[in-house]
Design a protein around this motif. Structure first.
Motif, PDB file in Angstrom:
ATOM      1  N   SER A 248       0.827  -1.210   0.000  1.00 51.77           N
ATOM      2  CA  SER A 248       0.000   0.000   0.000  1.00 51.77           C
ATOM      3  C   SER A 248       0.863   1.262   0.000  1.00 51.77           C
ATOM      4  CB  SER A 248      -0.900   0.002   1.244  1.00 51.77           C
ATOM      5  OG  SER A 248      -1.442   1.268   1.497  1.00 51.77           O
ATOM      6  N   PRO A 249       0.674   2.156  -0.994  1.00 50.55           N
ATOM      7  CA  PRO A 249       1.362   3.458  -0.947  1.00 50.55           C
ATOM      8  C   PRO A 249       1.037   4.233   0.323  1.00 50.55           C
ATOM      9  CG  PRO A 249       0.394   3.093  -3.106  1.00 50.55           C
ATOM     10  CD  PRO A 249      -0.123   2.002  -2.213  1.00 50.55           C
ATOM     11  N   GLU A 250      -0.212   4.110   0.810  1.00 44.65           N
ATOM     12  CA  GLU A 250      -0.599   4.768   2.070  1.00 44.65           C
ATOM     13  C   GLU A 250       0.292   4.291   3.214  1.00 44.65           C
ATOM     14  OE1 GLU A 250      -3.012   6.456   4.044  1.00 44.65           O
ATOM     15  OE2 GLU A 250      -3.544   7.716   2.357  1.00 44.65           O
ATOM     16  N   ASP A 251       0.500   2.977   3.301  1.00 46.85           N
ATOM     17  CA  ASP A 251       1.346   2.424   4.353  1.00 46.85           C
ATOM     18  C   ASP A 251       2.786   2.869   4.180  1.00 46.85           C
ATOM     19  OD1 ASP A 251      -0.993   1.125   5.093  1.00 46.85           O
ATOM     20  OD2 ASP A 251       0.033  -0.754   5.560  1.00 46.85           O
ATOM     21  N   LEU A 252       3.267   2.864   2.947  1.00 48.99           N
ATOM     22  CA  LEU A 252       4.655   3.270   2.689  1.00 48.99           C
ATOM     23  C   LEU A 252       4.874   4.734   3.075  1.00 48.99           C
ATOM     24  CD1 LEU A 252       7.456   2.652   1.599  1.00 48.99           C
ATOM     25  CD2 LEU A 252       6.604   3.161  -0.712  1.00 48.99           C
ATOM     26  N   ALA A 253       3.905   5.592   2.769  1.00 48.20           N
ATOM     27  CA  ALA A 253       4.039   7.013   3.128  1.00 48.20           C
ATOM     28  C   ALA A 253       4.106   7.187   4.641  1.00 48.20           C
ATOM     29  CB  ALA A 253       2.876   7.814   2.549  1.00 48.20           C
ATOM     30  N   ARG A 254       3.265   6.485   5.366  1.00 47.66           N
ATOM     31  CA  ARG A 254       3.262   6.620   6.826  1.00 47.66           C
ATOM     32  C   ARG A 254       4.511   5.985   7.435  1.00 47.66           C
ATOM     33  NH1 ARG A 254      -2.846   7.290   8.535  1.00 47.66           N
ATOM     34  NH2 ARG A 254      -3.743   7.701   6.492  1.00 47.66           N
ATOM     35  N   TRP A 255       4.978   4.889   6.840  1.00 50.15           N
ATOM     36  CA  TRP A 255       6.234   4.283   7.288  1.00 50.15           C
ATOM     37  C   TRP A 255       7.387   5.278   7.090  1.00 50.15           C
ATOM     38  CZ3 TRP A 255      10.952   3.060   5.091  1.00 50.15           C
ATOM     39  CH2 TRP A 255      11.754   2.161   5.795  1.00 50.15           C
ATOM     40  N   GLY A 256       7.446   5.909   5.927  1.00 46.92           N
ATOM     41  CA  GLY A 256       8.489   6.902   5.674  1.00 46.92           C
ATOM     42  C   GLY A 256       8.416   8.073   6.637  1.00 46.92           C
ATOM     43  N   LEU A 257       7.192   8.490   6.955  1.00 45.58           N
ATOM     44  CA  LEU A 257       7.011   9.597   7.891  1.00 45.58           C
ATOM     45  C   LEU A 257       7.568   9.245   9.269  1.00 45.58           C
ATOM     46  CD1 LEU A 257       5.640  12.437   7.804  1.00 45.58           C
ATOM     47  CD2 LEU A 257       3.642  11.358   8.810  1.00 45.58           C
ATOM     48  N   LEU A 258       7.390   8.003   9.692  1.00 47.65           N
ATOM     49  CA  LEU A 258       7.900   7.582  10.999  1.00 47.65           C
ATOM     50  C   LEU A 258       9.425   7.469  10.998  1.00 47.65           C
ATOM     51  CD1 LEU A 258       5.135   4.998  11.925  1.00 47.65           C
ATOM     52  CD2 LEU A 258       5.504   7.265  12.933  1.00 47.65           C
ATOM     53  N   GLN A 259      10.014   7.128   9.853  1.00 42.73           N
ATOM     54  CA  GLN A 259      11.485   7.153   9.766  1.00 42.73           C
ATOM     55  C   GLN A 259      11.980   8.603   9.915  1.00 42.73           C
ATOM     56  OE1 GLN A 259      12.625   3.968   9.768  1.00 42.73           O
ATOM     57  NE2 GLN A 259      10.399   3.636   9.620  1.00 42.73           N
ATOM     58  N   LEU A 260      11.217   9.513   9.329  1.00 44.87           N
ATOM     59  CA  LEU A 260      11.555  10.931   9.449  1.00 44.87           C
ATOM     60  C   LEU A 260      11.432  11.393  10.901  1.00 44.87           C
ATOM     61  CD1 LEU A 260      12.457  13.065   7.450  1.00 44.87           C
ATOM     62  CD2 LEU A 260      10.068  13.676   7.100  1.00 44.87           C
ATOM     63  N   ALA A 261      10.421  10.885  11.612  1.00 44.03           N
ATOM     64  CA  ALA A 261      10.266  11.234  13.030  1.00 44.03           C
ATOM     65  C   ALA A 261      11.489  10.803  13.828  1.00 44.03           C
ATOM     66  CB  ALA A 261       9.008  10.566  13.594  1.00 44.03           C
ATOM     67  N   ALA A 262      11.980   9.589  13.578  1.00 50.66           N
ATOM     68  CA  ALA A 262      13.173   9.110  14.276  1.00 50.66           C
ATOM     69  C   ALA A 262      14.392   9.939  13.905  1.00 50.66           C
ATOM     70  CB  ALA A 262      13.401   7.637  13.946  1.00 50.66           C
ATOM     71  N   ALA A 263      14.518  10.280  12.624  1.00 49.68           N
ATOM     72  CA  ALA A 263      15.654  11.085  12.171  1.00 49.68           C
ATOM     73  C   ALA A 263      15.685  12.443  12.881  1.00 49.68           C
ATOM     74  CB  ALA A 263      15.578  11.283  10.658  1.00 49.68           C
ATOM     75  N   LEU A 264      14.524  13.094  12.979  1.00 48.70           N
ATOM     76  CA  LEU A 264      14.452  14.401  13.636  1.00 48.70           C
ATOM     77  C   LEU A 264      14.766  14.290  15.125  1.00 48.70           C
ATOM     78  CD1 LEU A 264      11.245  15.646  11.820  1.00 48.70           C
ATOM     79  CD2 LEU A 264      13.510  16.684  11.624  1.00 48.70           C
ATOM     80  N   SER A 265      14.336  13.195  15.752  1.00 55.08           N
ATOM     81  CA  SER A 265      14.604  12.999  17.178  1.00 55.08           C
ATOM     82  C   SER A 265      16.098  12.875  17.443  1.00 55.08           C
ATOM     83  CB  SER A 265      13.868  11.755  17.688  1.00 55.08           C
ATOM     84  OG  SER A 265      12.479  11.987  17.742  1.00 55.08           O
ATOM     85  N   PHE A 266      16.786  12.086  16.624  1.00 53.63           N
ATOM     86  CA  PHE A 266      18.220  11.902  16.841  1.00 53.63           C
ATOM     87  C   PHE A 266      19.012  13.158  16.462  1.00 53.63           C
ATOM     88  CE2 PHE A 266      17.373   7.201  16.732  1.00 53.63           C
ATOM     89  CZ  PHE A 266      17.852   6.962  18.017  1.00 53.63           C
ATOM     90  N   ALA A 267      18.565  13.889  15.449  1.00 58.15           N
ATOM     91  CA  ALA A 267      19.246  15.139  15.099  1.00 58.15           C
ATOM     92  C   ALA A 267      19.141  16.141  16.228  1.00 58.15           C
ATOM     93  CB  ALA A 267      18.649  15.717  13.821  1.00 58.15           C
ATOM     94  N   LYS A 268      18.017  16.134  16.921  1.00 54.66           N
ATOM     95  CA  LYS A 268      17.785  17.091  18.006  1.00 54.66           C
ATOM     96  C   LYS A 268      18.801  16.923  19.132  1.00 54.66           C
ATOM     97  CE  LYS A 268      14.617  20.275  19.073  1.00 54.66           C
ATOM     98  NZ  LYS A 268      14.277  21.388  18.180  1.00 54.66           N
ATOM     99  N   ILE A 269      19.288  15.690  19.340  1.00 54.56           N
ATOM    100  CA  ILE A 269      20.247  15.458  20.427  1.00 54.56           C
ATOM    101  C   ILE A 269      21.673  15.262  19.908  1.00 54.56           C
ATOM    102  CG2 ILE A 269      18.503  14.518  21.974  1.00 54.56           C
ATOM    103  CD1 ILE A 269      19.598  11.720  21.273  1.00 54.56           C
ATOM    104  N   GLY A 270      21.892  15.590  18.625  1.00 60.06           N
ATOM    105  CA  GLY A 270      23.252  15.602  18.110  1.00 60.06           C
ATOM    106  C   GLY A 270      23.790  14.271  17.641  1.00 60.06           C
TER     107      GLY A 270
END
Length: 411
Positions: A248-270
């Motif tokens: 599902s493209p819908e699932d893939l988009a939300r999966w990608g969004l959650l990878q982005l959430a993790a990326a932003l979290s780790f960037a925030k703490i260096g």
């Protein structure tokens, strides 16, 4: 030649003096305030200006400074500049969220197709450009929220089985809208409340897609509350594991969004390496979805993934890379005025880190033209404009002053 002592120290010089007096290295100070050593270096070198009040107080605590003025010097701290401003309709939205209807409504619930269409329409209004006729996106949504919240609650109470689960998905999306409306306002308890209610509705609906969206928005709650990055990432990964990305493209988009959430979290703490590994996963998801794809209300797609790379460079205090990302920023594939405005503010932040005031003022003005209510509630913009009014070249100083007045920042 004797060293002059009558020149006032900058904020960064005062931080460095306090750090050295406390016997702390940059990496140690960075760890104590959950930032990177590069961030501390950029603060001390003046590439990053004075942070928001919560971080300023944290710095003072870690450095053993009893009076924050020892760090700020003569720089004035106005709560309306560094704090959060309140929307005119905030009391009404608070009242709706804190009111519980204890007796059932007599009428039948609205048909789910109609209710879903109303929520989709509300999302379009959130992402649409602000205008004089209908006001800003927060103003538009505030007028819709009372009825949407009441009607989705009624639907969840009344429907049963599969219809109830569908109503719960719609209710979760409505709470996401409420959370976005409340963000960057003096209502942190309600931001947490709406995030939690959305996640509860998504779980009760037993919908992996709804849970994934709720996890994305709960990550914002966690970051604002200072929760450990590991807790945020665990939530994102758990939600991502429920999705079927190959089907599902819908699932893939939300999966990608959650990878982005993790990326932003780790960037925030260096944690640069880990942050970029997660960003690569989001990048791969966007590539698989295609250049023309953007989720209709989560807005995940090629443009957003590239734009958030700029935010990550900013948070990691990589000023050269941030400037490169800002220079190549292409928002034509981001079908949301609120998102475009936010990413333009991030581009202004990158130029500000390099002392490029003319570009920073220009980009903040563009952000205001895209979505006035986005920049009005953006804490970086509210903190940066008073400094730009004082220090920007005369050619843009009045532009900075005009913009500050427009969004209600005292200068």
């Amino acid at each position: 030649m004797p060293e002059r002592t009558d020149i006032p120290l900058t904020f960064g010089q005062r931080v460095r003096r306090a750090r050295e007096r406390a016997g702390l290295t940059r990496p140690v100070l960075a760890g104590l305030v959950s930032r990177s050593a590069d961030w501390v270096k950029s603060i001390e070198n003046g590439q990053i200006g004075m942070p928001r009040l919560p971080m300023l107080l944290r710095l003072a605590e870690v450095l053993g400074v009893d009076d924050v003025a020892e760090l700020t010097g003569e720089e004035r701290i106005a709560s309306s500049t560094y704090g959060k401003t309140a929307h005119a309709d905030l009391p009404m939205v608070k009242r709706v969220l804190n009111t519980y209807r204890l007796t059932p409504r007599a009428e039948e619930p609205e048909p789910l197709d109609n209710l879903s269409a109303r929520v989709r329409s509300a999302w379009r209004l959130w992402h649409r450009a602000d205008d004089d006729r209908s006001g800003g996106h927060r103003s538009r949504i505030a007028q819709l929220l009372p009825d949407l919240l009441a009607d989705t609650r009624h639907a969840v109470k009344t429907y049963e089985g599969a219809h109830r689960r569908r109503a719960l998905v719609v209710q979760a999306q409505t709470y996401h809208l409420a959370q976005l409306y409340l963000s960057f306002q003096p209502a942190p308890d309600l931001v947490v409340l709406t995030g939690d209610r959305a996640m509860t509705a998504a779980q009760d609906a037993d919908s992996p897609k709804a849970i994934a969206a709720a996890a994305w928005y709960m990550n914002h709650v966690y970051r604002d509350a200072g929760e450990a990055a590991e807790a945020r990432v665990e939530l994102a990964e758990d939600a991502a594991s429920l999705l079927r990305t190959d089907e599902s493209p819908e699932d893939l988009a939300r999966w990608g969004l959650l990878q982005l959430a993790a990326a932003l979290s780790f960037a925030k703490i260096g944690r640069s390496g880990t942050a970029w590994r997660y960003w690569d996963r989001a990048d791969d998801a966007a590539r698989r979805l295609g250049d023309g794809y953007a989720h209709p209300w989560l807005i995940f797609g090629r443009g957003v993934v590239d734009a958030y790379a700029l935010t990550m460079h900013n948070d990691l205090a990589r000023s050269v890379q941030a400037l490169d990302a800002a220079s190549s920023l292409d928002l034509s594939g981001v079908p949301s005025a609120t998102r475009r405005s936010y990413h333009l503010i991030e581009a202004a932040r990158a130029h500000g880190m390099q002392g490029e005031s003319v570009a920073a003022v220009h980009l903040l003005t563009k952000a205001w033209q895209e979505s006035p209510e986005t920049i009005q509630y953006n804490l970086h913009a509210r903190a940066a404009l008073p400094q730009l009014v004082k220090s920007a070249p005369p050619t843009v100083r009045e532009d900075a002053r005009h913009l500050a007045v427009e969004i209600g920042v005292p200068v």
